[in-house]
Design a protein around this motif. Structure first.
Motif, PDB file in Angstrom:
ATOM      1  N   GLY A   1     -10.699  -1.842  -7.423  1.00 53.87           N
ATOM      2  CA  GLY A   1     -11.831  -2.528  -6.828  1.00 53.87           C
ATOM      3  C   GLY A   1     -11.434  -3.093  -5.478  1.00 53.87           C
ATOM      4  O   GLY A   1     -10.366  -3.692  -5.342  1.00 53.87           O
TER       5      GLY A   1
ATOM      6  N   LYS B   1     -15.202  -5.732  -9.412  1.00 49.23           N
ATOM      7  CA  LYS B   1     -15.516  -4.317  -9.142  1.00 49.23           C
ATOM      8  C   LYS B   1     -14.597  -3.404  -9.945  1.00 49.23           C
ATOM      9  O   LYS B   1     -15.053  -2.398 -10.513  1.00 49.23           O
ATOM     10  CB  LYS B   1     -15.363  -4.012  -7.648  1.00 49.23           C
ATOM     11  CG  LYS B   1     -16.534  -4.453  -6.787  1.00 49.23           C
ATOM     12  CD  LYS B   1     -16.305  -3.995  -5.344  1.00 49.23           C
ATOM     13  CE  LYS B   1     -17.426  -4.460  -4.409  1.00 49.23           C
ATOM     14  NZ  LYS B   1     -17.138  -4.095  -2.993  1.00 49.23           N
ATOM     15  N   ALA B   2     -13.311  -3.723  -9.975  1.00 46.24           N
ATOM     16  CA  ALA B   2     -12.377  -2.884 -10.732  1.00 46.24           C
ATOM     17  C   ALA B   2     -12.743  -2.895 -12.209  1.00 46.24           C
ATOM     18  O   ALA B   2     -12.803  -1.848 -12.866  1.00 46.24           O
ATOM     19  CB  ALA B   2     -10.938  -3.370 -10.522  1.00 46.24           C
TER      20      ALA B   2
ATOM     21  N   SER C   1     -13.436  -8.231  -5.828  1.00 50.66           N
ATOM     22  CA  SER C   1     -12.604  -7.024  -5.976  1.00 50.66           C
ATOM     23  C   SER C   1     -12.171  -6.848  -7.432  1.00 50.66           C
ATOM     24  O   SER C   1     -12.167  -5.727  -7.952  1.00 50.66           O
ATOM     25  CB  SER C   1     -11.384  -7.094  -5.053  1.00 50.66           C
ATOM     26  OG  SER C   1     -10.489  -8.118  -5.458  1.00 50.66           O
TER      27      SER C   1
ATOM     28  N   THR D   1     -18.956   1.801  -9.114  1.00 48.46           N
ATOM     29  CA  THR D   1     -19.819   0.631  -9.269  1.00 48.46           C
ATOM     30  C   THR D   1     -21.190   0.820  -8.622  1.00 48.46           C
ATOM     31  O   THR D   1     -22.197   0.336  -9.130  1.00 48.46           O
ATOM     32  CB  THR D   1     -19.142  -0.611  -8.665  1.00 48.46           C
ATOM     33  OG1 THR D   1     -18.661  -0.280  -7.348  1.00 48.46           O
ATOM     34  CG2 THR D   1     -17.980  -1.064  -9.525  1.00 48.46           C
TER      35      THR D   1
ATOM     36  N   GLY E   1     -15.869  -0.104  -6.294  1.00 50.88           N
ATOM     37  CA  GLY E   1     -15.107   0.041  -7.539  1.00 50.88           C
ATOM     38  C   GLY E   1     -15.120   1.481  -7.987  1.00 50.88           C
ATOM     39  O   GLY E   1     -16.189   2.097  -8.043  1.00 50.88           O
TER      40      GLY E   1
ATOM     41  N   SER F   1     -12.849  -5.214  -1.885  1.00 51.10           N
ATOM     42  CA  SER F   1     -13.903  -6.019  -1.274  1.00 51.10           C
ATOM     43  C   SER F   1     -13.365  -6.727  -0.043  1.00 51.10           C
ATOM     44  O   SER F   1     -12.230  -7.206  -0.033  1.00 51.10           O
ATOM     45  CB  SER F   1     -14.422  -7.056  -2.280  1.00 51.10           C
ATOM     46  OG  SER F   1     -15.422  -7.861  -1.701  1.00 51.10           O
TER      47      SER F   1
ATOM     48  N   ALA G   1     -11.304   1.974  -1.356  1.00 51.43           N
ATOM     49  CA  ALA G   1     -11.062   2.152  -2.793  1.00 51.43           C
ATOM     50  C   ALA G   1     -10.727   3.608  -3.100  1.00 51.43           C
ATOM     51  O   ALA G   1      -9.830   3.907  -3.896  1.00 51.43           O
ATOM     52  CB  ALA G   1     -12.285   1.708  -3.598  1.00 51.43           C
TER      53      ALA G   1
END
Lengths: 132, 132, 132, 132
Positions: free
Chosen positions: A112, A57-58, A54, A68, A97, A114, A125
């Motif tokens: 992000g 992803k951010a 997570s 993403t 993300g 997950s 998100a």
């Protein structure tokens, strides 16, 4: 222009609510315009391995100011950005993300998520990103 | 027995309140019994370098189930744990990390705070740890 | 508010001039408010090991919004921040890193210089920081 | 024979000019014959994630004395250099990294550019590499 902690917590709160609605357990991270963590929350029982995902992803969403999943389409074998994931101490390039913008359209950070399917991760998100 | 996200957010909320009371800006991290991040918040204007330090303080406190400052006394030159900071991808052994216990006295996680003097960091961490 | 590339290059240019004046060869790094590299220059014949040190000095100065040497006084054995260098993938806490502020006094980045004595490093960093 | 800082800055300047001409915002890195950074510039508003990628492209080009895109053709699934990106703390093997040669044809360094499509990245890198 940088996201505030209050905004980041609002995004996480909205994401948690959406996550509960669709019966998932998520890790949720928010970074600022410098791609540094502002706030984070891991829901009880969420996958432990999704913690780092997570956050990555951010960061990835802010690194390139795009979702993403878009990068992941280009980083496939034969794609123009194949294996871009090896940069920046590890990118995550599947959905989940999303950049966060202010009213003027400037990117002020990113979220992000997950913990479930990438479709669910993206949905949660988006709930967070649009809460600001 | 593990800290919940709700408890972690309560600890961060109490820590933020104490931080504001004593006019500081803090990074606040809470880890669970597995020393993995549960929740995090960086107050607006808090030192950027304290982000990583707050997380490392929380991990260090849980790694050894004691206040980080106690380890720092033993890690000095000539001390029995000299340079223990090299382990675990980096420990932080000055005050600001405190284990969190449940009513039965079991360690269920830890809190780490960074952003001011180590005395203030410890004060804010204590406010968080005792809120649960 | 973030430093621009033009400002960063101006800082590096002023630092190089000062470095030549005092007969040294320096690595000079400038980071932005998010502690991310904006510009860098390594003078011909400058120590190779100072490359990473100059970048870490710039980051350290922005991480805590103070000159790196101040942190080094507190991170000594017995000091309140002993071994803080283990955080943030490695800090450098001796002189040569200085925050860069705009006219309003806001920190917009930092400069880090390495390649000679720490006194010379600081002198050159100051020449860069005050050129903006 | 090694690239000088003056040459590296000339390459970055030419790359910036080309980048502006084709309306892109780039991260531009130049390494020497030892694959160590000599100069770097991040244009205002350029992708933050391209910082590391531009440096890795320059290093990759010097590591193997060839354009990064050539390596990327061999590192695909089934290719002879499959997943070579795992070496050297991360390679970037899509276009944008080009060796820099002196008049005698010796490799004296390399340039890496990131911030747009790989075609644009390569175009800007070439403008930098041929400026010397």
């Amino acid at each position: 222009m940088n996201i505030t902690l209050e905004q980041a917590e609002k995004a996480i709160s909205a994401a948690k609510q959406k996550s509960t609605e669709i019966d998932t357990k998520m890790n949720i991270a928010v970074v600022d315009a410098g791609a540094n963590l502002v706030a984070f929350g891991r829901m009880d029982g969420a996958w432990l391995g999704s913690l780092d995902i997570s956050i990555k992803k951010a960061k990835t969403a802010r690194f390139f100011d795009m979702n993403t999943g878009i990068i992941g389409e280009l980083s496939q074998p034969g794609g123009s950005l194949y294996n871009i994931e090896h940069s920046n101490n590890g990118l995550i390039t599947f959905p989940g993300g999303i950049p966060i913008k202010n009213a003027s359209g400037d990117v002020i950070g990113a979220i992000g998520v997950s913990g479930s399917s990438v479709e669910n991760d993206h949905t949660v998100a988006e709930a967070g990103a649009t809460a600001i």
